[in-house]
Design a protein around this motif. Structure first.
Motif, mmCIF file in Angstrom:
data_model
loop_
_atom_site.group_PDB
_atom_site.id
_atom_site.type_symbol
_atom_site.label_atom_id
_atom_site.label_comp_id
_atom_site.label_asym_id
_atom_site.label_seq_id
_atom_site.Cartn_x
_atom_site.Cartn_y
_atom_site.Cartn_z
ATOM 1 N N ILE A 220 -4.220 4.290 -15.120
ATOM 2 C CA ILE A 220 -3.167 3.646 -15.922
ATOM 3 C C ILE A 220 -2.882 4.462 -17.182
ATOM 4 N N GLY A 221 -1.778 4.135 -17.841
ATOM 5 C CA GLY A 221 -1.381 4.823 -19.069
ATOM 6 C C GLY A 221 0.127 4.710 -19.238
ATOM 7 N N SER A 222 0.617 4.968 -20.458
ATOM 8 C CA SER A 222 2.061 4.865 -20.723
ATOM 9 C C SER A 222 2.835 5.893 -19.913
ATOM 10 N N ASN A 223 4.164 5.768 -19.915
ATOM 11 C CA ASN A 223 5.016 6.756 -19.248
ATOM 12 C C ASN A 223 4.752 8.138 -19.841
ATOM 13 N N GLY A 224 4.630 9.112 -18.974
ATOM 14 C CA GLY A 224 4.458 10.494 -19.433
ATOM 15 C C GLY A 224 3.064 10.802 -19.954
ATOM 16 N N LYS B 18 -0.641 10.860 -15.767
ATOM 17 C CA LYS B 18 -1.297 10.286 -14.577
ATOM 18 C C LYS B 18 -0.944 11.069 -13.308
ATOM 19 N N SER B 19 0.380 11.256 -13.081
ATOM 20 C CA SER B 19 0.797 11.946 -11.856
ATOM 21 C C SER B 19 0.326 13.394 -11.872
ATOM 22 N N THR B 20 0.367 14.006 -13.057
ATOM 23 C CA THR B 20 -0.082 15.399 -13.157
ATOM 24 C C THR B 20 -1.551 15.500 -12.763
ATOM 25 N N LEU B 21 -2.363 14.567 -13.258
ATOM 26 C CA LEU B 21 -3.788 14.569 -12.932
ATOM 27 C C LEU B 21 -3.985 14.418 -11.420
ATOM 28 N N VAL C 79 -2.275 4.893 -8.765
ATOM 29 C CA VAL C 79 -1.553 5.034 -10.031
ATOM 30 C C VAL C 79 -0.544 3.905 -10.102
ATOM 31 N N SER C 80 -0.631 3.089 -11.140
ATOM 32 C CA SER C 80 0.291 1.955 -11.201
ATOM 33 C C SER C 80 0.513 1.479 -12.628
ATOM 34 N N HIS C 81 1.722 0.910 -12.839
ATOM 35 C CA HIS C 81 2.006 0.250 -14.113
ATOM 36 C C HIS C 81 1.787 -1.253 -13.970
ATOM 37 N N SER C 82 1.492 -1.701 -12.740
ATOM 38 C CA SER C 82 1.290 -3.135 -12.538
ATOM 39 C C SER C 82 -0.197 -3.469 -12.676
#
Ligand SMILES: Nc1ncnc2c1ncn2[C@@H]1O[C@H](COP(=O)(O)OP(=O)(O)OP(=O)(O)O)[C@@H](O)[C@H]1O
Length: 287
Positions: free
Chosen positions: A104-108, A111-114, A247-250
């Motif tokens: 989790i984490g804010s936009n940008g 997360k996706s890079t990791l 990876v999720s914002h939910s």
């Protein structure tokens, strides 16, 4: 304890008769930063070790990433207008067998890079990733063709996942059923709604048992009901001895699916621990 091996060994073991535990990546920097020491739990089986990982992007100030042509220009006179984005900054952790890890984490925040770096799609600037088998990103989207029917795409996606025709023929009914596309499976995929295509992609990708699976939220789309079923499927994959990164914002999806959470902010690992503790801390910080 499993032997940790490099991607090279996994790609063509015959080229690597003698086992040498090389990291997936090990790019020494000129001025190495202080390495965080990684504590290994001896009682469990590690499947992914991320050791002091740094990832940087070179971008034009127009916002475009530097591709091959851009790299050529970098060697030429002016390098003005090129900025560096330090997307992951010294992240270290160990993932064990049977864990389901929420990211989790804010936009940008990186997360996706990791996750892309763990799968080997993105090269780190510094640090290492070790994996016991090749981590897979859930998705077969690239292999599918919109002009072909859902059924033909099941065949294509299945072949892309490494199944043979007979195996796919045995699975196609289950995949169609899971995607809830029984009435539409003979229609071209371009006629599907975005939710229908997402369901088909998920159903094809989830038909394979992955040892290390990464699910980026963007792939786990669909309506609320399908989301619940995809979460159940993720739990099933996990129970069959897999390790999953979600990876999720939910926060609800994370709490329902994961037993551990990694929280990243501005490329830095803020917290790593049991789901509820980390999600509570994240929510408190966001208020
Ligand atoms: N291909 C790229 N080229 C250049 N910069 C990139 C690229 N991909 C990501 N970035 C930058 O790296 C940083 C981390 O992005 P990343 O996509 O990893 O974040 P994220 O946490 O997954 O975001 P989100 O929650 O919005 O999906 C951001 O500043 C982003 O602008």
């Amino acid at each position: 304890m499993v032997e940790l091996t490099s991607f090279d060994d996994l790609i063509n073991p015959r080229l690597h008769g003698k086992f040498e535990p090389e990291p997936v990546y090990d790019v020494p920097s000129e001025a190495p930063s202080e390495k965080a020491s990684i504590a290994l739990d001896e009682t469990r089986t590690p499947v992914v070790i991320v050791d002091n990982l740094h990832v940087k992007y070179q971008v034009y100030s127009s916002g475009k990433s530097v591709g091959a042509a851009g790299a050529k220009r970098l060697l030429q006179s002016s390098t003005r207008g090129i900025r560096e984005v330090h997307a992951v900054k010294g992240v270290s952790f160990v993932a064990y067998e049977n864990e389901s890890i929420g990211v989790i984490g804010s936009n940008g925040s990186g997360k996706s890079t990791l996750m892309r770096t763990i799968t080997g799609l993105t090269t780190p600037a510094e640090g290492s990733v070790y994996a016991s088998s090749r981590p897979n990103m859930l998705g077969v989207g690239a292999a599918l063709i919109p002009d072909l029917s859902g059924d033909k795409n099941i065949m294509l996606g299945g072949l892309a996942l490494g199944y043979n025709r007979q195996e796919i023929n045995e699975m196609r009914e289950d995949i169609t059923k899971f995607a809830e596309l029984e009435e539409f499976i003979d229609l071209p995929m371009r006629t599907y709604s975005s939710g229908m295509s997402a369901r088909l992609k998920f159903a094809i990708a989830a038909s394979k048992q992955h040892d290390i699976l990464i699910v980026d939220e963007a792939l786990a789309v669909g309506d609320a009901r399908f989301r619940k079923r995809s979460e159940a499927k993720i739990r099933e994959i996990r129970e069959n001895a897999g390790t999953i990164f979600l990876v999720s914002h939910s926060m609800n999806s994370i709490l329902d699916t994961c037993n551990r959470v990694i929280w990243i902010e501005k490329g830095v690992l803020m917290m790593d621990g049991d789901s509820k503790t980390v999600v509570d801390a994240y929510k408190a910080k966001k208020k």
